[in-house]
Scaffold this motif. Structure first.
Motif, PDB file in Angstrom:
ATOM      1  N   THR A 170      10.997   2.281   0.008  1.00 23.66           N
ATOM      2  CA  THR A 170      10.889   3.749  -0.387  1.00 23.66           C
ATOM      3  C   THR A 170      11.245   3.926  -1.939  1.00 23.66           C
ATOM      4  N   HIS A 171      10.276   4.785  -2.421  1.00 18.81           N
ATOM      5  CA  HIS A 171      10.434   5.244  -3.829  1.00 18.81           C
ATOM      6  C   HIS A 171      10.834   6.738  -3.869  1.00 18.81           C
ATOM      7  N   LEU A 172      12.244   6.871  -4.400  1.00 16.79           N
ATOM      8  CA  LEU A 172      12.748   8.259  -4.247  1.00 16.79           C
ATOM      9  C   LEU A 172      12.519   8.873  -5.702  1.00 16.79           C
ATOM     10  N   ILE A 226       5.385  -3.166  -9.802  1.00 13.94           N
ATOM     11  CA  ILE A 226       4.370  -2.243 -10.477  1.00 13.94           C
ATOM     12  C   ILE A 226       3.799  -1.172  -9.733  1.00 13.94           C
ATOM     13  N   ASP A 227       3.907  -0.013 -10.028  1.00 18.80           N
ATOM     14  CA  ASP A 227       3.523   1.222  -9.460  1.00 18.80           C
ATOM     15  C   ASP A 227       2.815   2.075 -10.159  1.00 18.80           C
ATOM     16  N   GLY A 228       1.396   2.346 -10.017  1.00 18.11           N
ATOM     17  CA  GLY A 228       0.638   3.442 -10.625  1.00 18.11           C
ATOM     18  C   GLY A 228      -0.703   2.694 -11.107  1.00 18.11           C
ATOM     19  N   GLY A 229      -1.914   3.290 -10.820  1.00 17.04           N
ATOM     20  CA  GLY A 229      -3.193   2.757 -11.217  1.00 17.04           C
ATOM     21  C   GLY A 229      -3.531   1.223 -11.225  1.00 17.04           C
ATOM     22  N   VAL A 230      -2.802   0.729 -10.051  1.00 15.85           N
ATOM     23  CA  VAL A 230      -3.113  -0.742  -9.817  1.00 15.85           C
ATOM     24  C   VAL A 230      -4.619  -0.997  -9.142  1.00 15.85           C
ATOM     25  N   ASN A 265       2.804   8.055 -15.150  1.00 15.68           N
ATOM     26  CA  ASN A 265       3.835   9.057 -14.913  1.00 15.68           C
ATOM     27  C   ASN A 265       4.004   9.278 -13.441  1.00 15.68           C
ATOM     28  N   PRO A 266       5.159   9.452 -13.126  1.00 17.63           N
ATOM     29  CA  PRO A 266       5.087   9.674 -11.455  1.00 17.63           C
ATOM     30  C   PRO A 266       4.855  10.995 -11.056  1.00 17.63           C
ATOM     31  N   GLY A 267       4.529  11.140  -9.849  1.00 15.37           N
ATOM     32  CA  GLY A 267       4.143  12.469  -9.290  1.00 15.37           C
ATOM     33  C   GLY A 267       2.791  12.478  -8.521  1.00 15.37           C
ATOM     34  N   PHE A 268       1.853  11.531  -8.907  1.00 17.52           N
ATOM     35  CA  PHE A 268       0.651  11.809  -8.243  1.00 17.52           C
ATOM     36  C   PHE A 268      -0.199  10.371  -8.125  1.00 17.52           C
ATOM     37  N   GLY A 269      -0.987  10.227  -7.182  1.00 21.52           N
ATOM     38  CA  GLY A 269      -1.555   9.190  -7.109  1.00 21.52           C
ATOM     39  C   GLY A 269      -2.852   9.201  -7.870  1.00 21.52           C
ATOM     40  N   GLY A 270      -3.646   8.506  -8.305  1.00 24.31           N
ATOM     41  CA  GLY A 270      -4.821   8.343  -8.645  1.00 24.31           C
ATOM     42  C   GLY A 270      -5.073   8.511 -10.339  1.00 24.31           C
ATOM     43  N   GLN A 271      -4.101   8.289 -10.705  1.00 22.55           N
ATOM     44  CA  GLN A 271      -3.849   8.452 -12.275  1.00 22.55           C
ATOM     45  C   GLN A 271      -4.445   6.963 -12.850  1.00 22.55           C
ATOM     46  N   PRO A 291       0.927  -1.093   0.071  1.00 24.88           N
ATOM     47  CA  PRO A 291       0.043   0.196   0.091  1.00 24.88           C
ATOM     48  C   PRO A 291       0.848   1.331   0.028  1.00 24.88           C
ATOM     49  N   SER A 292       0.596   2.287  -0.664  1.00 28.80           N
ATOM     50  CA  SER A 292       1.324   3.629  -0.837  1.00 28.80           C
ATOM     51  C   SER A 292       0.654   4.464   0.040  1.00 28.80           C
ATOM     52  N   LEU A 293       1.590   4.972   1.096  1.00 32.19           N
ATOM     53  CA  LEU A 293       0.826   5.847   2.170  1.00 32.19           C
ATOM     54  C   LEU A 293       0.758   7.213   1.557  1.00 32.19           C
ATOM     55  N   ALA A 309      -0.295  -0.246  -4.513  1.00 34.26           N
ATOM     56  CA  ALA A 309      -1.574   0.284  -4.675  1.00 34.26           C
ATOM     57  C   ALA A 309      -1.829   1.492  -3.499  1.00 34.26           C
ATOM     58  N   GLY A 310      -2.161   2.611  -3.971  1.00 34.29           N
ATOM     59  CA  GLY A 310      -2.670   3.915  -3.556  1.00 34.29           C
ATOM     60  C   GLY A 310      -4.216   4.072  -3.011  1.00 34.29           C
ATOM     61  N   SER A 311      -4.768   4.827  -4.187  1.00 38.94           N
ATOM     62  CA  SER A 311      -5.958   5.225  -4.207  1.00 38.94           C
ATOM     63  C   SER A 311      -7.190   3.902  -4.135  1.00 38.94           C
ATOM     64  N   PHE A 312      -6.644   2.946  -4.718  1.00 40.03           N
ATOM     65  CA  PHE A 312      -7.476   1.924  -4.969  1.00 40.03           C
ATOM     66  C   PHE A 312      -7.799   1.337  -3.456  1.00 40.03           C
ATOM     67  N   LEU A 349       6.597   4.241   0.306  1.00 40.07           N
ATOM     68  CA  LEU A 349       6.609   5.672   0.690  1.00 40.07           C
ATOM     69  C   LEU A 349       7.394   6.261  -0.368  1.00 40.07           C
ATOM     70  N   ASP A 350       6.543   7.217  -0.986  1.00 39.84           N
ATOM     71  CA  ASP A 350       6.809   7.906  -2.049  1.00 39.84           C
ATOM     72  C   ASP A 350       7.315   9.253  -1.625  1.00 39.84           C
ATOM     73  N   VAL A 351       8.707   9.549  -2.149  1.00 44.52           N
ATOM     74  CA  VAL A 351       9.364  10.735  -1.768  1.00 44.52           C
ATOM     75  C   VAL A 351       9.467  11.456  -3.037  1.00 44.52           C
TER      76      VAL A 351
HETATM   77  C1  DX5 Z   1       3.138   7.818  -8.061  1.00 48.21           C
HETATM   78  C2  DX5 Z   1       3.522   6.983  -6.793  1.00 48.21           C
HETATM   79  C3  DX5 Z   1       2.634   5.888  -6.735  1.00 48.21           C
HETATM   80  C4  DX5 Z   1       1.308   6.458  -6.253  1.00 48.21           C
HETATM   81  C5  DX5 Z   1       0.359   5.318  -6.698  1.00 48.21           C
HETATM   82  O1  DX5 Z   1       4.200   8.743  -8.687  1.00 48.21           O
HETATM   83  O2  DX5 Z   1       4.923   6.538  -7.181  1.00 48.21           O
HETATM   84  O3  DX5 Z   1       3.519   5.085  -5.630  1.00 48.21           O
HETATM   85  O4  DX5 Z   1       1.030   6.596  -4.800  1.00 48.21           O
HETATM   86  O5  DX5 Z   1      -0.842   5.540  -6.418  1.00 48.21           O
HETATM   87  P1  DX5 Z   1      -2.206   5.243  -7.179  1.00 48.21           P
HETATM   88  O6  DX5 Z   1      -2.151   3.452  -6.759  1.00 48.21           O
HETATM   89  O7  DX5 Z   1      -3.433   5.690  -6.659  1.00 48.21           O
HETATM   90  O8  DX5 Z   1      -1.835   5.266  -8.714  1.00 48.21           O
END
Ligand code: DX5
Ligand code: ZN
Length: 219
Positions: free
Chosen positions: A66-68, A175-179, A141-147, A8-10, A197-200, A35-37
């Motif tokens: 941790t994902h920098l 795998i990271d993003g939109g899961v 594309n990195p930077g935001f959740g919920g894409q 889970p992505s915090l 998985a974050g927003s899901f 953890l997304d920094v």
């Molecule tokens: C996006 C982050 C992801 C993000 C995933 O740049 O690397 O870890 O939290 O969020 P969801 O699961 O909402 O796409």
């Protein structure tokens, strides 16, 4: 590794109730904390940094992944090790001397990961694949959740898996993003080991149950 993991992505947690959300993950079937920094330079967003990770690590009972998403990550490798991070992942696109960066991460005792933006081919890791504990394929594309999930990800997983097997490497694929529950099984069938998985998870009515359902789907 055959066991498939959920991280889970915090980033999607309620930061005003962070301890509550950490306990939820502790008590769930989730495997790691993701953890997304973000530094506002490598990506167009700023998330959280060391003081917050220090607070998280006091409560979290699972691996800290941790994902920098920052430029020049070498500057902070030792700081993340001191905070108790287990897996430290840097972006291929942010490292001029990637081999050196990977060695520096491993020298601290942490596991080393490299993340690839959607436009970056898995082939760029051919020369370092045996050095890597983990490759993180960005499926947005990195930077935001919920894409929304980028479908080309399946092809990239297959290419990476082939490279790992051909080189006899022990590298995990994350795998990271939109899961979500629609693509999770397809992703692990394609060769993914860990799904972030974050927003899901955090936007669902019952995050603990959502984690458990995801785990069942990919078991
Ligand atoms: C996006 C982050 C992801 C993000 C995933 O740049 O690397 O870890 O939290 O969020 P969801 O699961 O909402 O796409
Ligand atoms: Zn991430």
């Amino acid at each position: 590794m055959n066991k498939k993991l959920i991280a889970p992505s915090l980033l999607a947690a309620d930061f005003a109730n962070l301890q509550r959300d950490i306990e939820m993950v502790n008590n769930s079937e989730a495997d790691w904390f993701h953890l997304d920094v973000m530094d506002g330079e490598f990506v167009p967003n700023i998330s959280f940094g060391m003081p917050v990770i220090k607070a998280i690590s006091k409560h979290a009972t699972k691996m800290l992944d941790t994902h920098l998403m920052i430029v020049n990550p070498d500057r902070y490798i030792q700081d993340f090790a001191d905070l108790g991070v287990d897996y430290l992942t840097v972006h291929f696109e942010a490292c001029t001397h990637l081999h050196r960066t990977i060695q520096a991460i491993k020298a601290t005792g942490m596991k080393a990961g490299v993340a690839l933006n959607p436009h970056t081919s898995a082939r760029v890791l051919e020369e370092v694949i045996n050095e890597l504990d983990l490759v993180l394929i960005m499926s947005v594309n990195p930077g935001f959740g919920g894409q929304s999930f980028i479908e080309n990800t399946y092809k990239k997983i297959a290419q990476l898996k082939e490279m790992i097997l051909a080189n006899n490497a022990n590298t995990l694929i994350e795998i990271d993003g939109g899961v979500n529950d629609e693509n999770a099984k397809k992703l692990t069938d394609a060769g993914a080991d860990i799904l972030v998985a974050g927003s899901f998870i955090f936007n669902s009515d019952n995050p603990n149950q959502t984690i458990s359902d995801l785990k069942n789907k990919i078991a």
